[in-house]
Motif scaffolding. Sequence first.
Motif, PDB file in Angstrom:
ATOM      1  N   THR A  14       2.298   8.899  17.050  1.00 13.20           N
ATOM      2  CA  THR A  14       3.341   9.580  17.812  1.00 13.20           C
ATOM      3  C   THR A  14       3.165  11.093  17.747  1.00 13.20           C
ATOM      4  O   THR A  14       3.203  11.775  18.781  1.00 13.20           O
ATOM      5  N   ILE A  15       2.951  11.623  16.563  1.00 14.51           N
ATOM      6  CA  ILE A  15       2.778  13.080  16.419  1.00 14.51           C
ATOM      7  C   ILE A  15       1.507  13.534  17.134  1.00 14.51           C
ATOM      8  O   ILE A  15       1.492  14.568  17.799  1.00 14.51           O
TER       9      ILE A  15
ATOM     10  N   HIS B 251       0.834  -1.205   0.000  1.00 16.42           N
ATOM     11  CA  HIS B 251       0.000   0.000   0.000  1.00 16.42           C
ATOM     12  C   HIS B 251       0.864   1.249   0.000  1.00 16.42           C
ATOM     13  O   HIS B 251       1.987   1.247   0.482  1.00 16.42           O
ATOM     14  N   SER B 252       0.303   2.327  -0.511  1.00 17.71           N
ATOM     15  CA  SER B 252       1.020   3.600  -0.492  1.00 17.71           C
ATOM     16  C   SER B 252       0.527   4.489   0.647  1.00 17.71           C
ATOM     17  O   SER B 252       1.198   5.447   1.014  1.00 17.71           O
ATOM     18  N   LYS B 253      -0.649   4.191   1.192  1.00 26.89           N
ATOM     19  CA  LYS B 253      -1.202   4.974   2.300  1.00 26.89           C
ATOM     20  C   LYS B 253      -1.566   4.041   3.442  1.00 26.89           C
ATOM     21  O   LYS B 253      -1.823   2.862   3.243  1.00 26.89           O
ATOM     22  N   ASP B 254      -1.607   4.611   4.638  1.00 29.46           N
ATOM     23  CA  ASP B 254      -2.030   3.885   5.837  1.00 29.46           C
ATOM     24  C   ASP B 254      -1.176   2.649   6.111  1.00 29.46           C
ATOM     25  O   ASP B 254      -1.667   1.625   6.572  1.00 29.46           O
TER      26      ASP B 254
ATOM     27  N   LEU C  18       1.173   4.796  10.282  1.00 26.21           N
ATOM     28  CA  LEU C  18       0.258   4.838  11.432  1.00 26.21           C
ATOM     29  C   LEU C  18       1.023   5.076  12.730  1.00 26.21           C
ATOM     30  O   LEU C  18       0.556   5.802  13.615  1.00 26.21           O
ATOM     31  N   ILE C  19       2.209   4.494  12.841  1.00 27.86           N
ATOM     32  CA  ILE C  19       3.043   4.712  14.042  1.00 27.86           C
ATOM     33  C   ILE C  19       3.439   6.184  14.138  1.00 27.86           C
ATOM     34  O   ILE C  19       3.358   6.796  15.207  1.00 27.86           O
TER      35      ILE C  19
END
Length: 140
Positions: A31-32, A18-21, A26-27
């Motif tokens: 964190t942000i 996948h290119s997203k998610d 997700l990590i």
Amino acid sequence: MVDHVDSVRRSAIMASVHSKDTRPELIVRRTIHALGYRFRLHKRDLPGKPDLVLARHRLAVFVHGCFWHRHPGCSKASLPKTHQDYWREKFAANRERDERVYAELTTAGWRVEVVWQCETRDKARLRQRLAETIGRYTKP
């Protein structure tokens, strides 16, 4: 060269890329967010559709897979044993695109930060790095 897996299995393997998610993405998001920052995802109006955009801080964050984006010195950035000419060309095109996107964003007044897949394994170190990085960009 003949593929070592059948076409059904190869299709399943490629469909899982996948290119997203992605897990590393997700990590980084968690964190942000835990650091108290808010962001937008995959802004289409910015070059390269950065994975995370902290608009208030003019910061575009890309979470790159070490294999696909050729993380220097990383063991995950190995070259496949078959079809090496194809892969070299593919990886060179990926790197050229990345550099072009970074330059376009920088010219438009954005700061660019790249988080590598392998950096997401050590969560404490990642948290410290992101806190310092975003902290540099916050306005007093």
